[in-house]
Design an enzyme around this catalytic site. Structure first.
Site, mmCIF file in Angstrom:
data_model
loop_
_atom_site.group_PDB
_atom_site.id
_atom_site.type_symbol
_atom_site.label_atom_id
_atom_site.label_comp_id
_atom_site.label_asym_id
_atom_site.label_seq_id
_atom_site.Cartn_x
_atom_site.Cartn_y
_atom_site.Cartn_z
ATOM 1 N N LEU A 34 -36.419 -61.990 -26.050
ATOM 2 C CA LEU A 34 -37.871 -62.078 -26.100
ATOM 3 C C LEU A 34 -38.552 -60.921 -25.390
ATOM 4 C CD1 LEU A 34 -38.402 -65.899 -25.496
ATOM 5 C CD2 LEU A 34 -38.678 -64.653 -27.651
ATOM 6 N N GLY A 35 -37.878 -60.293 -24.447
ATOM 7 C CA GLY A 35 -38.501 -59.183 -23.735
ATOM 8 C C GLY A 35 -37.727 -58.823 -22.490
ATOM 9 N N GLY A 37 -38.432 -57.039 -18.346
ATOM 10 C CA GLY A 37 -39.392 -56.588 -17.351
ATOM 11 C C GLY A 37 -38.706 -56.202 -16.071
ATOM 12 N N GLY A 40 -36.065 -58.871 -14.834
ATOM 13 C CA GLY A 40 -34.893 -59.188 -15.636
ATOM 14 C C GLY A 40 -35.236 -59.274 -17.109
ATOM 15 N N VAL A 42 -35.683 -61.636 -20.679
ATOM 16 C CA VAL A 42 -36.055 -62.966 -21.153
ATOM 17 C C VAL A 42 -35.420 -63.189 -22.515
ATOM 18 C CG1 VAL A 42 -37.937 -64.552 -21.681
ATOM 19 C CG2 VAL A 42 -38.245 -62.780 -19.932
ATOM 20 N N LYS A 56 -35.314 -66.606 -18.388
ATOM 21 C CA LYS A 56 -35.373 -65.313 -17.709
ATOM 22 C C LYS A 56 -34.142 -65.160 -16.840
ATOM 23 C CE LYS A 56 -38.612 -62.627 -16.579
ATOM 24 N NZ LYS A 56 -39.837 -61.940 -16.076
ATOM 25 N N ASP A 150 -48.522 -61.095 -10.547
ATOM 26 C CA ASP A 150 -48.462 -60.112 -11.633
ATOM 27 C C ASP A 150 -49.112 -60.674 -12.893
ATOM 28 O OD1 ASP A 150 -47.904 -57.686 -12.849
ATOM 29 O OD2 ASP A 150 -45.891 -58.270 -13.454
#
Length: 325
Positions: A34-35, A37, A40, A42, A56, A150
């Site tokens: 999913l992504g 950052g 870590g 996801v 995550k 954040d």
């Protein structure tokens, strides 16, 4: 065709797994990415009941630090107590395994950043719903003793049932003073949405999330962040010393946004005060610092004491890891 309904913006569809990605974590099957950052990666997963979840997985270099695991364990437990009104519910966590992870509800829908990029600024009614939903989410997060730290347009998902805040409850301020927090690789916050106290390495409280609420509301209303774009050091300098540009924010929200973006954290309203004002359509209580001369943000403590940087370049030199080229 003029007047037609625009096509839906694609949500958070997963990408294929890499060869080195896990295929299973605990009771969860991993089915896609999913992504990624600063904390870590996801993944999209499925539990034993077949329900989709977001997982995550913490970076190995963070997982190697016992202090981080201890913080992660405490904050994961706190995050599971957050009311689920407008957040992605935290369902499970494993802080002790070889790859620590946090499991949350999988929320279908695009991020606020993607929606605004595709469609432009939000309509007034949708903007008010967003402002109220995010303020409500922050109020619930803060009531559980957590600071998001954040909050950005990328951490607000526009689900079919309304906006939801994600990616809270992680120990982002691990080694919050010193080199960990003052490098771009591990910056505690996202440039453009960071509160002055985060830049100054001063204590970060729930007031930093209120500042971010104001910033993302400006973004949703206008299509641009309140302190513009450009080099990181220029953004940080504007946040510290220049007023936010809230031109284009509807009058009904402008006063709340202006209060949320005050430089001094103690002068900002709480998330609950924002929620109540948005619900009732009333004004906020009087500014507690309006009768006094505001304290310059550079004088609020932190590593740089009362120093004022003369330019964005001098600010860059003070921030380890911010490039000047």
């Amino acid at each position: 065709m003029a007047g037609s309904t625009p096509p839906p913006v694609q949500g958070n569809a997963p990408a294929p797994l890499n060869a080195t990605d896990p295929r299973r974590l605990g009771n969860y099957q991993i089915v896609g990415r999913l992504g990624q950052g600063g904390m870590g990666t996801v993944f999209l997963g499925r539990g034993a009941d077949g329900v989709a979840v977001a997982i995550k997985v913490i970076k190995p270099e963070l997982a190697a630090a016992p202090e981080f695991r201890s913080r992660f364990r405490r904050e994961a437990e706190s995050a599971r107590r957050v009311r689920r009104f407008t957040t992605a519910a935290v369902l499970d966590a494993d802080p002790d395994g070889p790859s620590p992870y946090l499991v949350t509800e999988y929320v279908e829908g695009p991020t606020l950043s993607k929606m605004v990029a595709r469609r432009g600024p939000m309509r007034p009614a949708d903007l008010e719903q967003l402002a109220l939903s995010v303020a409500t989410a922050l109020s619930a997060i803060h009531a559980a003793g957590i600071v998001h730290r954040d909050l950005t347009p990328a951490n607000v998902l526009l689900s079919p049932v309304g906006p939801k805040v994600i990616d809270f409850g992680l120990a982002r301020d691990f080694e919050g003073s010193g080199e960990f927090s003052r490098t771009t690789k591990h910056a505690i916050g996202t440039p453009g949405y960071m509160a002055p106290e985060q830049i100054l390495d001063s204590p970060v409280t729930s007031a930093a999330d209120v500042f971010a609420w104001g910033a993302i509301t400006v973004f949703a209303a206008t299509g641009r962040p309140p302190f513009g774009e450009g080099r990181i050091e220029a953004l940080l300098y504007r946040i510290l010393y220049e007023p936010a540009n809230i031109t284009g924010v509807p009058a009904e929200l402008a006063g709340l946004v202006d209060a949320a973006l005050r430089k001094e954290p103690e002068r900002r309203p709480t998330a609950e005060a924002l929620r109540m004002a948005l619900m009732s359509g009333t004004s906020l209580p009087a500014d507690p610092g309006s009768a006094a001369q505001p304290t310059p943000p550079e004088g609020r403590g932190g590593k740089d004491g009362g120093r004022r940087w003369s330019s964005p370049r001098s600010l860059a030199r003070a921030w380890t890891g911010v490039a000047e080229s």
